[in-house]
Design a protein around this motif. Structure first.
Motif, PDB file in Angstrom:
ATOM      1  N   ARG A   2       0.898  -1.084  -0.064  1.00  0.00           N
ATOM      2  CA  ARG A   2      -0.020  -0.166   0.146  1.00  0.00           C
ATOM      3  C   ARG A   2       0.919   1.295  -0.171  1.00  0.00           C
ATOM      4  NH1 ARG A   2      -2.916  -3.279   3.646  1.00  0.00           N
ATOM      5  NH2 ARG A   2      -1.914  -2.189   5.518  1.00  0.00           N
ATOM      6  N   ARG A   3       2.131   1.212   0.579  1.00  0.00           N
ATOM      7  CA  ARG A   3       2.950   2.407   1.170  1.00  0.00           C
ATOM      8  C   ARG A   3       3.488   2.548  -0.701  1.00  0.00           C
ATOM      9  NH1 ARG A   3       8.360   2.780   1.712  1.00  0.00           N
ATOM     10  NH2 ARG A   3       8.608   0.585   1.971  1.00  0.00           N
ATOM     11  N   LEU A   4       3.767   1.501  -1.311  1.00  0.00           N
ATOM     12  CA  LEU A   4       4.444   1.689  -2.845  1.00  0.00           C
ATOM     13  C   LEU A   4       3.397   2.279  -3.699  1.00  0.00           C
ATOM     14  CD1 LEU A   4       6.487  -1.596  -3.220  1.00  0.00           C
ATOM     15  CD2 LEU A   4       6.982   0.908  -2.469  1.00  0.00           C
ATOM     16  N   ALA A   5       2.201   1.913  -3.708  1.00  0.00           N
ATOM     17  CA  ALA A   5       0.975   2.337  -4.487  1.00  0.00           C
ATOM     18  C   ALA A   5       0.709   3.787  -3.945  1.00  0.00           C
ATOM     19  CB  ALA A   5      -0.133   1.474  -4.147  1.00  0.00           C
ATOM     20  N   ALA A   6       0.683   4.310  -2.627  1.00  0.00           N
ATOM     21  CA  ALA A   6       0.653   5.474  -2.315  1.00  0.00           C
ATOM     22  C   ALA A   6       1.618   6.506  -3.160  1.00  0.00           C
ATOM     23  CB  ALA A   6       0.478   5.614  -1.038  1.00  0.00           C
ATOM     24  N   VAL A   7       2.908   5.927  -3.134  1.00  0.00           N
ATOM     25  CA  VAL A   7       3.942   6.786  -3.795  1.00  0.00           C
ATOM     26  C   VAL A   7       3.736   7.060  -5.146  1.00  0.00           C
ATOM     27  CG1 VAL A   7       6.694   6.863  -4.252  1.00  0.00           C
ATOM     28  CG2 VAL A   7       5.608   6.164  -2.012  1.00  0.00           C
ATOM     29  N   LEU A   8       3.259   5.906  -5.719  1.00  0.00           N
ATOM     30  CA  LEU A   8       3.081   6.094  -7.359  1.00  0.00           C
ATOM     31  C   LEU A   8       1.831   7.042  -7.616  1.00  0.00           C
ATOM     32  CD1 LEU A   8       3.038   2.127  -8.426  1.00  0.00           C
ATOM     33  CD2 LEU A   8       4.612   4.154  -9.109  1.00  0.00           C
ATOM     34  N   LEU A   9       1.000   7.219  -6.817  1.00  0.00           N
ATOM     35  CA  LEU A   9       0.124   8.339  -7.064  1.00  0.00           C
ATOM     36  C   LEU A   9       0.611   9.777  -7.240  1.00  0.00           C
ATOM     37  CD1 LEU A   9      -2.804   7.235  -4.531  1.00  0.00           C
ATOM     38  CD2 LEU A   9      -2.698   6.923  -6.936  1.00  0.00           C
ATOM     39  N   LEU A  10       1.814   9.831  -6.711  1.00  0.00           N
ATOM     40  CA  LEU A  10       2.694  10.991  -6.874  1.00  0.00           C
ATOM     41  C   LEU A  10       3.117  11.484  -8.276  1.00  0.00           C
ATOM     42  CD1 LEU A  10       4.275  11.145  -3.485  1.00  0.00           C
ATOM     43  CD2 LEU A  10       2.167  12.320  -4.075  1.00  0.00           C
ATOM     44  N   ILE A  11       3.225  10.316  -8.866  1.00  0.00           N
ATOM     45  CA  ILE A  11       3.859  10.239 -10.468  1.00  0.00           C
ATOM     46  C   ILE A  11       3.125  10.665 -11.421  1.00  0.00           C
ATOM     47  CG2 ILE A  11       5.238   8.839 -11.835  1.00  0.00           C
ATOM     48  CD1 ILE A  11       5.907   6.885  -9.836  1.00  0.00           C
ATOM     49  N   PRO A  12       3.035  11.795 -12.056  1.00  0.00           N
ATOM     50  CA  PRO A  12       2.069  12.074 -12.926  1.00  0.00           C
ATOM     51  C   PRO A  12       2.273  11.177 -14.320  1.00  0.00           C
ATOM     52  CG  PRO A  12       3.998  13.714 -13.336  1.00  0.00           C
ATOM     53  CD  PRO A  12       4.139  12.790 -11.874  1.00  0.00           C
ATOM     54  N   LEU A  13       0.996  10.690 -14.884  1.00  0.00           N
ATOM     55  CA  LEU A  13       0.997   9.764 -16.023  1.00  0.00           C
ATOM     56  C   LEU A  13       0.377  10.419 -17.169  1.00  0.00           C
ATOM     57  CD1 LEU A  13       0.352   6.524 -14.264  1.00  0.00           C
ATOM     58  CD2 LEU A  13       2.596   7.209 -15.313  1.00  0.00           C
ATOM     59  N   ALA A  14       0.789  10.119 -18.295  1.00  0.00           N
ATOM     60  CA  ALA A  14       0.001  10.975 -19.280  1.00  0.00           C
ATOM     61  C   ALA A  14      -1.141  10.076 -19.855  1.00  0.00           C
ATOM     62  CB  ALA A  14       0.893  11.064 -20.552  1.00  0.00           C
ATOM     63  N   GLY A  15      -1.294   9.044 -19.359  1.00  0.00           N
ATOM     64  CA  GLY A  15      -2.552   8.154 -19.618  1.00  0.00           C
ATOM     65  C   GLY A  15      -2.350   7.765 -20.923  1.00  0.00           C
ATOM     66  N   LEU A  16      -1.207   7.535 -21.847  1.00  0.00           N
ATOM     67  CA  LEU A  16      -1.091   7.116 -23.185  1.00  0.00           C
ATOM     68  C   LEU A  16      -0.712   5.581 -23.167  1.00  0.00           C
ATOM     69  CD1 LEU A  16       1.234  10.030 -24.422  1.00  0.00           C
ATOM     70  CD2 LEU A  16      -1.390   9.849 -24.495  1.00  0.00           C
ATOM     71  N   ALA A  17      -1.314   4.876 -24.154  1.00  0.00           N
ATOM     72  CA  ALA A  17      -0.790   3.575 -24.122  1.00  0.00           C
ATOM     73  C   ALA A  17       0.377   3.598 -25.125  1.00  0.00           C
ATOM     74  CB  ALA A  17      -1.884   2.812 -25.147  1.00  0.00           C
ATOM     75  N   VAL A  18       1.405   2.851 -24.667  1.00  0.00           N
ATOM     76  CA  VAL A  18       2.650   2.779 -25.095  1.00  0.00           C
ATOM     77  C   VAL A  18       2.904   1.478 -25.950  1.00  0.00           C
ATOM     78  CG1 VAL A  18       5.246   2.690 -24.850  1.00  0.00           C
ATOM     79  CG2 VAL A  18       3.725   4.164 -23.443  1.00  0.00           C
ATOM     80  N   GLY A  19       2.864   1.697 -27.188  1.00  0.00           N
ATOM     81  CA  GLY A  19       3.147   0.351 -28.309  1.00  0.00           C
ATOM     82  C   GLY A  19       1.880  -0.228 -28.225  1.00  0.00           C
ATOM     83  N   ALA A  20       1.729  -1.298 -28.827  1.00  0.00           N
ATOM     84  CA  ALA A  20       0.714  -2.439 -28.903  1.00  0.00           C
ATOM     85  C   ALA A  20       1.022  -3.822 -28.528  1.00  0.00           C
ATOM     86  CB  ALA A  20       0.307  -2.264 -30.369  1.00  0.00           C
ATOM     87  N   ALA A  21       1.352  -3.803 -27.581  1.00  0.00           N
ATOM     88  CA  ALA A  21       1.847  -5.207 -27.069  1.00  0.00           C
ATOM     89  C   ALA A  21       0.846  -6.234 -27.169  1.00  0.00           C
ATOM     90  CB  ALA A  21       2.074  -4.964 -25.448  1.00  0.00           C
ATOM     91  N   ASP A  22       1.267  -7.636 -27.226  1.00  0.00           N
ATOM     92  CA  ASP A  22       0.621  -8.532 -27.546  1.00  0.00           C
ATOM     93  C   ASP A  22       0.223  -9.310 -26.340  1.00  0.00           C
ATOM     94  OD1 ASP A  22      -0.830 -10.638 -28.946  1.00  0.00           O
ATOM     95  OD2 ASP A  22       0.832 -11.384 -29.910  1.00  0.00           O
ATOM     96  N   TYR A  23      -0.915  -9.489 -25.960  1.00  0.00           N
ATOM     97  CA  TYR A  23      -1.298 -10.144 -24.738  1.00  0.00           C
ATOM     98  C   TYR A  23      -1.908 -11.428 -25.015  1.00  0.00           C
ATOM     99  CZ  TYR A  23      -0.706  -5.931 -22.086  1.00  0.00           C
ATOM    100  OH  TYR A  23      -0.080  -4.797 -21.290  1.00  0.00           O
ATOM    101  N   ALA A  24      -1.577 -12.422 -24.169  1.00  0.00           N
ATOM    102  CA  ALA A  24      -2.432 -13.929 -24.249  1.00  0.00           C
ATOM    103  C   ALA A  24      -3.496 -13.736 -23.158  1.00  0.00           C
ATOM    104  CB  ALA A  24      -1.400 -15.100 -23.993  1.00  0.00           C
ATOM    105  N   GLN A  25      -4.330 -14.514 -23.129  1.00  0.00           N
ATOM    106  CA  GLN A  25      -5.563 -14.592 -22.289  1.00  0.00           C
ATOM    107  C   GLN A  25      -5.312 -16.013 -21.624  1.00  0.00           C
ATOM    108  OE1 GLN A  25      -9.459 -13.657 -23.598  1.00  0.00           O
ATOM    109  NE2 GLN A  25      -8.978 -11.799 -24.437  1.00  0.00           N
ATOM    110  N   LEU A  26      -5.385 -15.887 -20.402  1.00  0.00           N
ATOM    111  CA  LEU A  26      -5.210 -17.179 -19.258  1.00  0.00           C
ATOM    112  C   LEU A  26      -6.565 -17.138 -18.755  1.00  0.00           C
ATOM    113  CD1 LEU A  26      -2.000 -15.912 -19.895  1.00  0.00           C
ATOM    114  CD2 LEU A  26      -1.639 -17.430 -17.896  1.00  0.00           C
ATOM    115  N   PRO A  27      -6.956 -18.746 -18.620  1.00  0.00           N
ATOM    116  CA  PRO A  27      -8.293 -18.913 -17.839  1.00  0.00           C
ATOM    117  C   PRO A  27      -8.323 -18.733 -16.425  1.00  0.00           C
ATOM    118  CG  PRO A  27      -7.049 -20.719 -18.626  1.00  0.00           C
ATOM    119  CD  PRO A  27      -6.262 -19.839 -19.424  1.00  0.00           C
ATOM    120  N   GLY A  28      -7.228 -18.900 -15.871  1.00  0.00           N
ATOM    121  CA  GLY A  28      -7.217 -18.930 -14.267  1.00  0.00           C
ATOM    122  C   GLY A  28      -7.863 -20.252 -14.069  1.00  0.00           C
ATOM    123  N   GLY A  29      -8.112 -20.275 -12.641  1.00  0.00           N
ATOM    124  CA  GLY A  29      -8.423 -21.584 -12.186  1.00  0.00           C
ATOM    125  C   GLY A  29      -8.103 -21.842 -10.704  1.00  0.00           C
TER     126      GLY A  29
END
Length: 256
Positions: A2-29
């Motif tokens: 939670r401490r790490l996540a709180a620190v990350l909120l201080l970092i400005p993000l542009a909200g841009l998708a970088v690249g077009a990464a290829d993702y595999a869908q995993l079913p879980g279980g």
């Protein structure tokens, strides 16, 4: 965490998708981790998720750095990345002979890896998700009981860490279509700091005990799975700002 996540909120993000990464869908279980937790008995239910088929490359991370220059090595705050961050690049925004475009990006901190994933509307995978994906070989979703498969993975750890990295995608995809989970680089996970914890740290009022969210893994449940133990030990030895010459990452996404 939670401490790490709180620190990350201080970092400005542009909200841009970088690249077009290829993702595999995993079913879980239901999945039984090789780690033994105090508050977890039996198998864990893993929700379906998407995982990048290959680790993030230098070229992809360079595009991210150029779009979000606060993550250049000459501008990043030292609380988010130590001095070795991207030190093998020729300059703050150029790769060079020691960082070829299709090689996995390394010398990148947890903070930077998480910021990259957030810029893609993604996140780092949890340890459970990473271990679940990494348990598969080319044809089986869980090959961990096969001694030959375990021996093949362990051979990687016998290679000197100063050898040049291969490009991503050279290994055959596993049963989920994911590549390079073994034999290329170590990989950050979202919850890396909660995998191992000493009992005295949690019983003596340690001011840093927030990083031990959830019950840490106190021992290996499957002592034959030495490769998992080595990865957990490696991740648990690091702080979020640390970088190494063989630590990379890939991103994950929730599936609705």
């Amino acid at each position: 965490m939670r401490r790490l996540a709180a620190v990350l909120l201080l970092i400005p993000l542009a909200g841009l998708a970088v690249g077009a990464a290829d993702y595999a869908q995993l079913p879980g279980g239901n999945f039984r981790t090789a780690l033994k937790y105090e508050d977890r008995k039996g198998a864990t239910r893993i929700a379906p998720f998407a995982l990048m088929r290959k680790p993030v490359t230098n070229a992809e991370f360079l595009a991210f750095v150029r779009s979000q220059p606060q993550w250049r090595r000459d501008r990043v705050a030292r609380v988010f990345a130590e001095p070795r961050y991207l030190s093998h690049w020729t300059s703050a925004d150029a790769l060079g002979a020691k960082a070829l475009p299709q090689q996995p990006v390394v010398q990148v901190s947890w903070f930077a890896a998480q910021a990259y994933c957030e810029a893609q509307d993604a996140r780092l995978p949890s340890w459970d998700e990473w271990e679940y994906a990494a348990a598969a070989d080319e044809t089986r979703r869980d090959a961990r009981r096969d001694p030959a498969w375990r021996e093949r993975i362990l051979r990687w750890y016998s290679h000197p860490s100063n050898q040049a990295l291969a490009r991503t995608g050279l290994q055959a995809p596993n049963a989920y279509g994911v590549q390079d989970l073994h034999g290329l680089v170590w990989e950050w996970t979202e919850d890396f700091s909660s995998l191992l914890v000493a009992g005295d740290n949690r019983n003596q009022g340690d001011a840093d005990n927030a990083k031990f969210c959830g019950a840490g893994a106190l021992s290996m449940d499957d002592r034959d799975n030495y490769a998992v133990l080595m990865r957990v030990a490696m991740l648990s030895s690091l702080n979020a700002e640390d970088t190494t010459a063989n630590m990379g990452f890939r991103c994950a996404k929730d599936l609705k």
